[in-house]
Design a protein around this motif. Structure first.
Motif, PDB file in Angstrom:
ATOM      1  N   ASP A  44       0.821  -1.201   0.000  1.00 52.60           N
ATOM      2  CA  ASP A  44       0.000   0.000   0.000  1.00 52.60           C
ATOM      3  C   ASP A  44       0.863   1.262   0.000  1.00 52.60           C
ATOM      4  OD1 ASP A  44      -2.849  -1.112   0.417  1.00 52.60           O
ATOM      5  OD2 ASP A  44      -1.686  -2.116   1.970  1.00 52.60           O
ATOM      6  N   ARG A  45       2.006   1.184   0.636  1.00 53.76           N
ATOM      7  CA  ARG A  45       2.929   2.319   0.707  1.00 53.76           C
ATOM      8  C   ARG A  45       4.348   1.780   0.649  1.00 53.76           C
ATOM      9  NH1 ARG A  45       2.261   4.991   6.301  1.00 53.76           N
ATOM     10  NH2 ARG A  45       3.232   6.844   5.372  1.00 53.76           N
ATOM     11  N   VAL A  46       5.221   2.514   0.009  1.00 56.71           N
ATOM     12  CA  VAL A  46       6.658   2.252   0.098  1.00 56.71           C
ATOM     13  C   VAL A  46       7.296   3.545   0.593  1.00 56.71           C
ATOM     14  CG1 VAL A  46       8.776   1.606  -1.091  1.00 56.71           C
ATOM     15  CG2 VAL A  46       6.594   0.597  -1.798  1.00 56.71           C
ATOM     16  N   LEU A  47       7.972   3.471   1.718  1.00 57.02           N
ATOM     17  CA  LEU A  47       8.607   4.638   2.314  1.00 57.02           C
ATOM     18  C   LEU A  47      10.100   4.619   2.004  1.00 57.02           C
ATOM     19  CD1 LEU A  47       6.961   4.561   5.867  1.00 57.02           C
ATOM     20  CD2 LEU A  47       6.130   5.697   3.804  1.00 57.02           C
ATOM     21  N   LEU A  48      10.596   5.652   1.355  1.00 55.74           N
ATOM     22  CA  LEU A  48      12.030   5.844   1.210  1.00 55.74           C
ATOM     23  C   LEU A  48      12.475   6.667   2.409  1.00 55.74           C
ATOM     24  CD1 LEU A  48      11.429   4.784  -1.637  1.00 55.74           C
ATOM     25  CD2 LEU A  48      13.107   6.404  -2.514  1.00 55.74           C
ATOM     26  N   VAL A  49      13.061   5.981   3.382  1.00 60.59           N
ATOM     27  CA  VAL A  49      13.398   6.595   4.665  1.00 60.59           C
ATOM     28  C   VAL A  49      14.812   7.159   4.588  1.00 60.59           C
ATOM     29  CG1 VAL A  49      13.576   6.258   7.150  1.00 60.59           C
ATOM     30  CG2 VAL A  49      11.886   4.948   5.834  1.00 60.59           C
ATOM     31  N   VAL A  50      14.911   8.471   4.692  1.00 64.82           N
ATOM     32  CA  VAL A  50      16.200   9.148   4.553  1.00 64.82           C
ATOM     33  C   VAL A  50      16.930   9.127   5.891  1.00 64.82           C
ATOM     34  CG1 VAL A  50      17.341  11.301   3.919  1.00 64.82           C
ATOM     35  CG2 VAL A  50      15.216  10.621   2.761  1.00 64.82           C
ATOM     36  N   ALA A  51      18.124   8.545   5.897  1.00 65.32           N
ATOM     37  CA  ALA A  51      18.896   8.441   7.128  1.00 65.32           C
ATOM     38  C   ALA A  51      19.328   9.822   7.613  1.00 65.32           C
ATOM     39  CB  ALA A  51      20.130   7.562   6.901  1.00 65.32           C
ATOM     40  N   ASN A  52      19.224  10.021   8.912  1.00 60.52           N
ATOM     41  CA  ASN A  52      19.713  11.267   9.511  1.00 60.52           C
ATOM     42  C   ASN A  52      21.219  11.200   9.726  1.00 60.52           C
ATOM     43  OD1 ASN A  52      19.361  13.873  11.000  1.00 60.52           O
ATOM     44  ND2 ASN A  52      20.092  12.625  12.710  1.00 60.52           N
ATOM     45  N   ASP A  53      21.633  10.197  10.483  1.00 61.48           N
ATOM     46  CA  ASP A  53      23.052   9.993  10.793  1.00 61.48           C
ATOM     47  C   ASP A  53      23.349   8.512  10.579  1.00 61.48           C
ATOM     48  OD1 ASP A  53      25.613   9.785  11.794  1.00 61.48           O
ATOM     49  OD2 ASP A  53      25.088  10.255  13.869  1.00 61.48           O
ATOM     50  N   PRO A  54      23.752   8.118   9.362  1.00 58.09           N
ATOM     51  CA  PRO A  54      24.008   6.695   9.079  1.00 58.09           C
ATOM     52  C   PRO A  54      25.299   6.238   9.762  1.00 58.09           C
ATOM     53  CG  PRO A  54      24.546   8.035   7.177  1.00 58.09           C
ATOM     54  CD  PRO A  54      23.964   8.973   8.189  1.00 58.09           C
ATOM     55  N   TRP A  55      25.157   5.640  10.923  1.00 53.80           N
ATOM     56  CA  TRP A  55      26.315   5.355  11.771  1.00 53.80           C
ATOM     57  C   TRP A  55      27.312   4.413  11.113  1.00 53.80           C
ATOM     58  CZ3 TRP A  55      27.056   0.281  13.592  1.00 53.80           C
ATOM     59  CH2 TRP A  55      25.988  -0.590  13.362  1.00 53.80           C
ATOM     60  N   GLN A  56      26.856   3.544  10.206  1.00 55.43           N
ATOM     61  CA  GLN A  56      27.783   2.619   9.555  1.00 55.43           C
ATOM     62  C   GLN A  56      28.585   3.286   8.442  1.00 55.43           C
ATOM     63  OE1 GLN A  56      25.102  -0.734   8.648  1.00 55.43           O
ATOM     64  NE2 GLN A  56      26.281  -1.923  10.111  1.00 55.43           N
ATOM     65  N   LYS A  57      28.259   4.536   8.111  1.00 58.60           N
ATOM     66  CA  LYS A  57      28.994   5.242   7.059  1.00 58.60           C
ATOM     67  C   LYS A  57      29.717   6.472   7.600  1.00 58.60           C
ATOM     68  CE  LYS A  57      26.131   3.715   3.202  1.00 58.60           C
ATOM     69  NZ  LYS A  57      25.377   4.122   2.001  1.00 58.60           N
ATOM     70  N   ARG A  58      29.884   6.551   8.898  1.00 57.45           N
ATOM     71  CA  ARG A  58      30.573   7.699   9.465  1.00 57.45           C
ATOM     72  C   ARG A  58      32.028   7.743   8.994  1.00 57.45           C
ATOM     73  NH1 ARG A  58      28.308   7.234  15.651  1.00 57.45           N
ATOM     74  NH2 ARG A  58      26.267   8.153  15.255  1.00 57.45           N
ATOM     75  N   GLY A  59      32.527   8.949   8.844  1.00 55.59           N
ATOM     76  CA  GLY A  59      33.910   9.108   8.402  1.00 55.59           C
ATOM     77  C   GLY A  59      34.027   9.345   6.914  1.00 55.59           C
ATOM     78  N   ARG A  60      32.946   9.130   6.174  1.00 58.21           N
ATOM     79  CA  ARG A  60      32.983   9.395   4.739  1.00 58.21           C
ATOM     80  C   ARG A  60      32.791  10.893   4.519  1.00 58.21           C
ATOM     81  NH1 ARG A  60      28.127   7.572   1.140  1.00 58.21           N
ATOM     82  NH2 ARG A  60      27.528   9.738   1.478  1.00 58.21           N
ATOM     83  N   ALA A  61      33.643  11.482   3.738  1.00 58.50           N
ATOM     84  CA  ALA A  61      33.606  12.929   3.541  1.00 58.50           C
ATOM     85  C   ALA A  61      32.477  13.351   2.619  1.00 58.50           C
ATOM     86  CB  ALA A  61      34.946  13.404   2.978  1.00 58.50           C
ATOM     87  N   CYS A  62      32.035  14.585   2.794  1.00 60.83           N
ATOM     88  CA  CYS A  62      31.221  15.296   1.808  1.00 60.83           C
ATOM     89  C   CYS A  62      29.802  14.772   1.631  1.00 60.83           C
ATOM     90  CB  CYS A  62      31.915  15.309   0.444  1.00 60.83           C
ATOM     91  SG  CYS A  62      33.589  15.950   0.498  1.00 60.83           S
ATOM     92  N   MET A  63      29.236  14.115   2.623  1.00 60.57           N
ATOM     93  CA  MET A  63      27.839  13.717   2.506  1.00 60.57           C
ATOM     94  C   MET A  63      26.968  14.959   2.524  1.00 60.57           C
ATOM     95  SD  MET A  63      25.565  11.378   5.075  1.00 60.57           S
ATOM     96  CE  MET A  63      26.669   9.979   4.866  1.00 60.57           C
ATOM     97  N   ALA A  64      25.979  15.013   1.661  1.00 56.16           N
ATOM     98  CA  ALA A  64      25.046  16.134   1.679  1.00 56.16           C
ATOM     99  C   ALA A  64      24.243  16.112   2.980  1.00 56.16           C
ATOM    100  CB  ALA A  64      24.106  16.052   0.481  1.00 56.16           C
ATOM    101  N   PRO A  65      23.895  17.278   3.515  1.00 61.61           N
ATOM    102  CA  PRO A  65      23.099  17.314   4.747  1.00 61.61           C
ATOM    103  C   PRO A  65      21.786  16.564   4.595  1.00 61.61           C
ATOM    104  CG  PRO A  65      23.994  19.490   4.244  1.00 61.61           C
ATOM    105  CD  PRO A  65      24.274  18.615   3.039  1.00 61.61           C
ATOM    106  N   ALA A  66      21.283  16.078   5.718  1.00 59.97           N
ATOM    107  CA  ALA A  66      20.074  15.256   5.700  1.00 59.97           C
ATOM    108  C   ALA A  66      18.898  15.988   5.062  1.00 59.97           C
ATOM    109  CB  ALA A  66      19.718  14.816   7.119  1.00 59.97           C
ATOM    110  N   GLU A  67      18.736  17.273   5.354  1.00 63.24           N
ATOM    111  CA  GLU A  67      17.606  18.006   4.786  1.00 63.24           C
ATOM    112  C   GLU A  67      17.711  18.102   3.265  1.00 63.24           C
ATOM    113  OE1 GLU A  67      14.879  18.846   6.072  1.00 63.24           O
ATOM    114  OE2 GLU A  67      15.223  18.810   8.240  1.00 63.24           O
ATOM    115  N   ASP A  68      18.930  18.242   2.745  1.00 65.74           N
ATOM    116  CA  ASP A  68      19.112  18.273   1.295  1.00 65.74           C
ATOM    117  C   ASP A  68      18.805  16.909   0.687  1.00 65.74           C
ATOM    118  OD1 ASP A  68      19.851  20.956   1.217  1.00 65.74           O
ATOM    119  OD2 ASP A  68      21.971  20.516   1.455  1.00 65.74           O
TER     120      ASP A  68
END
Length: 211
Positions: A44-68
């Motif tokens: 009935d619904r598919v939610l594309l859930v945008v991660a706020n702080d993806p802890w398994q990808k910390r340390g990767r440079a230049c991630m766009a801010p969550a709101e963007d």
């Protein structure tokens, strides 16, 4: 003797798909998986859930801010019925744990069936997820695989696994960021709405070597 009328049909439980990610940026591969899952699983619904702080990808440079990243996903989904951008993890704040998202959805709609949609490459990593043992009681895990791929075994006791054969496109967010940084075209690969957000906000403008 009056005839007894048959009992009314019981409505089926609503079915909600959850496709989480950083979506940095969202691309056509994400949309293909969402559309296939909606149709094949009768969601009935598919939610594309945008991660706020993806802890398994910390340390990767230049991630766009969550709101963007949320704005890109929302714009990318314009005109797609039954597929929604979700800011649940952004509004919750802090590290983004899938188990917390599934619990929030269960509390919001206890009777709904939940389907956690992941790529086949993530299945071996599931035991390392935060409170991974709780996933079995919260959702069926839908594994997006290539047509004809070998079946995936459940990496955790009691985990419900369902295979979903999806056309896979060889496109990655990291490669798209590099192309955007050097001014190369990402037309078609990045949905038009998301590309408008990228250009209007000046995202991914660093040197390709920084990605």
């Amino acid at each position: 003797m009056p005839s007894s009328s048959p009992p009314p049909d019981c409505p089926r439980a609503r079915r909600i798909g959850v496709l989480g990610g950083t979506f940095d940026p969202v691309h056509v591969g994400h949309l293909v998986v969402a559309v296939w899952a909606r149709e094949e699983l009768q969601l009935d619904r598919v939610l594309l859930v945008v991660a706020n702080d993806p802890w398994q990808k910390r340390g990767r440079a230049c991630m766009a801010p969550a709101e963007d990243r949320y704005a890109m996903v929302r714009a990318a989904l314009e005109g797609l019925v039954g597929i929604e951008a979700s800011r649940l993890e952004i509004d919750r704040g802090g590290p983004s744990y899938t188990v917390d998202t599934l619990r929030a959805l269960a509390a919001e709609e206890p009777s709904a069936e939940r389907f956690l949609i992941v790529g086949a490459d993530l299945v071996p990593q599931l035991p390392s997820w935060h409170e991974a043992e709780a996933l079995a009681s919260l959702a069926t895990v839908v594994v997006a695989t290539r047509p004809g791929a070998e079946p995936q075994g459940a990496p955790l006791p009691g985990l419900r696994i369902r295979e979903l054969a999806v056309p896979r496109l060889e496109v990655s967010s990291s490669a798209l960021r590099a192309r955007l940084a050097k001014g190369a075209s990402v037309d078609v690969l990045v949905p038009a709405g998301a590309l408008r957000v990228i250009r209007s906000r000046g995202l991914y403008q660093r040197s390709p070597g920084d990605w």
